[in-house]
Design an enzyme around this catalytic site. Structure first.
Site, PDB file in Angstrom:
ATOM      1  N   ASP A   1      65.561  54.910  81.165  1.00  0.00           N
ATOM      2  CA  ASP A   1      66.223  54.382  79.733  1.00  0.00           C
ATOM      3  C   ASP A   1      66.054  53.055  79.743  1.00  0.00           C
ATOM      4  O   ASP A   1      65.972  52.209  78.651  1.00  0.00           O
ATOM      5  CB  ASP A   1      67.740  54.591  80.124  1.00  0.00           C
ATOM      6  CG  ASP A   1      68.085  56.003  79.507  1.00  0.00           C
ATOM      7  OD1 ASP A   1      68.128  57.082  80.475  1.00  0.00           O
ATOM      8  OD2 ASP A   1      68.404  56.496  78.225  1.00  0.00           O
TER       9      ASP A   1
ATOM     10  N   ALA B   1      66.213  57.874  75.403  1.00  0.00           N
ATOM     11  CA  ALA B   1      65.724  56.599  74.823  1.00  0.00           C
ATOM     12  C   ALA B   1      65.147  56.400  73.717  1.00  0.00           C
ATOM     13  O   ALA B   1      65.379  55.805  72.555  1.00  0.00           O
ATOM     14  CB  ALA B   1      65.381  55.888  76.043  1.00  0.00           C
TER      15      ALA B   1
ATOM     16  N   LYS C   1      69.069  58.925  83.858  1.00  0.00           N
ATOM     17  CA  LYS C   1      70.246  59.929  84.018  1.00  0.00           C
ATOM     18  C   LYS C   1      70.983  60.094  85.312  1.00  0.00           C
ATOM     19  O   LYS C   1      70.092  59.933  86.216  1.00  0.00           O
ATOM     20  CB  LYS C   1      69.872  61.290  83.386  1.00  0.00           C
ATOM     21  CG  LYS C   1      71.007  62.478  83.364  1.00  0.00           C
ATOM     22  CD  LYS C   1      72.249  61.968  82.521  1.00  0.00           C
ATOM     23  CE  LYS C   1      72.136  61.422  81.269  1.00  0.00           C
ATOM     24  NZ  LYS C   1      73.273  60.468  80.543  1.00  0.00           N
TER      25      LYS C   1
ATOM     26  N   ARG D   1      75.475  52.643  72.247  1.00  0.00           N
ATOM     27  CA  ARG D   1      75.296  52.871  73.791  1.00  0.00           C
ATOM     28  C   ARG D   1      74.618  51.893  74.347  1.00  0.00           C
ATOM     29  O   ARG D   1      73.597  51.146  73.847  1.00  0.00           O
ATOM     30  CB  ARG D   1      74.557  54.341  74.035  1.00  0.00           C
ATOM     31  CG  ARG D   1      75.008  55.530  73.631  1.00  0.00           C
ATOM     32  CD  ARG D   1      74.217  56.817  73.992  1.00  0.00           C
ATOM     33  NE  ARG D   1      74.581  57.183  75.371  1.00  0.00           N
ATOM     34  CZ  ARG D   1      73.622  58.194  75.923  1.00  0.00           C
ATOM     35  NH1 ARG D   1      72.709  58.604  75.182  1.00  0.00           N
ATOM     36  NH2 ARG D   1      74.060  58.571  77.086  1.00  0.00           N
TER      37      ARG D   1
HETATM   38  O1  MRU Z   1      72.425  60.404  77.964  1.00  0.00           O
HETATM   39  P1  MRU Z   1      70.969  60.864  77.681  1.00  0.00           P
HETATM   40  O2  MRU Z   1      70.763  62.420  77.422  1.00  0.00           O
HETATM   41  O3  MRU Z   1      70.636  59.983  76.333  1.00  0.00           O
HETATM   42  O4  MRU Z   1      70.202  60.376  78.823  1.00  0.00           O
HETATM   43  C1  MRU Z   1      68.623  60.600  78.446  1.00  0.00           C
HETATM   44  C2  MRU Z   1      67.934  60.354  79.857  1.00  0.00           C
HETATM   45  O5  MRU Z   1      68.454  59.830  80.680  1.00  0.00           O
HETATM   46  C3  MRU Z   1      66.528  60.581  79.603  1.00  0.00           C
HETATM   47  O6  MRU Z   1      65.937  60.849  80.943  1.00  0.00           O
HETATM   48  C4  MRU Z   1      66.062  59.157  79.341  1.00  0.00           C
HETATM   49  O7  MRU Z   1      66.483  58.570  78.110  1.00  0.00           O
HETATM   50  C5  MRU Z   1      64.448  59.180  78.947  1.00  0.00           C
HETATM   51  S1  MRU Z   1      63.997  60.110  77.515  1.00  0.00           S
HETATM   52  C6  MRU Z   1      62.293  60.090  77.363  1.00  0.00           C
END
Ligand code: MRU
Length: 352
Positions: free
Chosen positions: A239, A51, A250, A92
């Site tokens: 996120d 994120a 995730k 996204r």
């Molecule tokens: O699909 P992604 O790899 O962008 O998902 C990332 C995550 O779920 C992270 O845990 C989240 O963005 C936090 S990052 C500090």
């Protein structure tokens, strides 16, 4: 490359570069971003992901893809920039940092007085600010997070909320880095994180580089390592956190949280304030990104991983209900239940 040098998004010598995370750990390759399409594809295809890093990439992306505009006045320039922002934001849907960073850039432009060339410079310096603020915020989250951890602890993490997902240090991995500097000797367990393997490809990679003791497990092994007594705390990123403390992260995060509750293990969610979406009331209102089923059925092996044409369902995130979250760690302090009330107090206390 040492972990501190692993920068997912950089702006050097007038060029915006992103580390292509889709190629890690096999290849460490930076891609130059020049157009709005470059940025959109890089975010959509998870070349840059996580994120906060998505927010930083969007901010620099807005600058680089509008800096060659021929607009003569701000009245002409603003709608051009808005059109680019409206395009990039669609890459996204779940991580709020994407729209947060773009709105912040647009707000600055809307209230800016000066000529077009000054406005372009302002966009670059605002992107720099977003990056620097994220780095500082991750460091602070690391310090707060470390107060919850003790030397020698076993720590489970899911996906990648490390330096690769932020400007630097990470959110949930920040206390692990800070603790490691103090010889805390953590034993980290990284869920591989199907289907795109952020845990295996990215978390295990960056922790190994930093000399952290990390053991890679498949997602379906979280329960056994908890039952074995090897896990003292779970740390994850976020996120988008809704106003009531439900947190999207995730896919698979909620399953880990439910398991942690069963085993009496604290579950900590690391949430920079840029990831709290007070306009979203509960987790049910968070849009969950659905991705191509091929990521499940044929992505990683040379041969298909499933029968051809099989039906798939590939949500990229899930929502962990607030009641499973032991504490929310922000750069402005640690928040505990009741979340709706205490997140609001955090906002009132820290609003500038
Ligand atoms: O699909 P992604 O790899 O962008 O998902 C990332 C995550 O779920 C992270 O845990 C989240 O963005 C936090 S990052 C500090």
């Amino acid at each position: 490359m040492k972990v501190s040098e692993v920068v997912p998004v950089k702006f050097v010598g007038g060029k915006m570069l992103i580390l292509d995370q889709s190629k890690l750990p096999g290849e460490e390759k930076y891609l130059e971003m020049e157009t709005k399409e470059d940025i959109y594809v890089a975010i959509k295809k998870l070349k840059v992901r996580g994120a906060p890093a998505i927010g930083v990439a969007a901010a620099y992306g807005l600058y680089v893809s509008t800096r060659h505009s021929h607009a003569k006045t701000l009245k002409e320039f603003r709608p051009e920039v808005k059109e680019v922002a409206d395009y990039i934001v669609k890459a996204r849907p779940t991580a709020v940092n994407l729209s947060w960073a773009l709105s912040r850039m647009m707000d600055r432009l809307d209230t800016f007085n000066g000529d077009v060339s000054d406005a372009k410079q302002m966009l670059l310096s605002e992107a720099d600010k977003i990056r620097v603020e994220d780095e500082n915020s991750c460091h602070k989250m690391g310090e707060y997070g470390l107060t919850l951890l003790k030397p020698g602890m076993g720590i489970l993490t899911h996906c990648n909320a490390g330096t690769l997902a932020t400007a630097k240090y990470g959110t949930s991995l920040a206390p692990i880095y800070l603790g490691t500097e103090k010889n805390y000797d953590f034993k980290v367990f990284a869920d591989e994180t199907r289907p795109l393997l952020q845990g295996a490809r990215l978390t295990a990679w960056e922790l190994t580089k930093a000399g952290v003791d990390v053991t890679l497990i498949c997602d379906n092994m979280a329960s056994i390592v908890m039952k074995n007594g090897w896990i003292d705390a779970v740390v994850v990123g976020c996120d988008r956190m809704a106003a009531n403390g439900d947190g999207a992260n995730k896919i698979g995060t909620s399953a880990v949280a439910i398991l942690a509750k069963e085993y009496g293990i604290p579950f900590y969610m690391f949430v920079p304030t840029s990831t709290i979406d007070y306009d979203t009331k509960t987790g049910d209102d968070i849009q969950i990104e659905l991705r191509d089923g091929k990521e499940i059925s044929e992505m990683w092996y040379k041969q298909p991983m499933a029968p051809q044409g099989v039906k798939t369902y590939n949500p990229s995130f899930d929502v962990t209900p607030a009641r499973y979250i032991t504490a929310v760690i922000t750069e402005n302090g640690i928040v505990r239940a009741p979340y709706e009330e205490n997140l609001l107090k955090l906002k009132e206390r820290t609003v500038k």
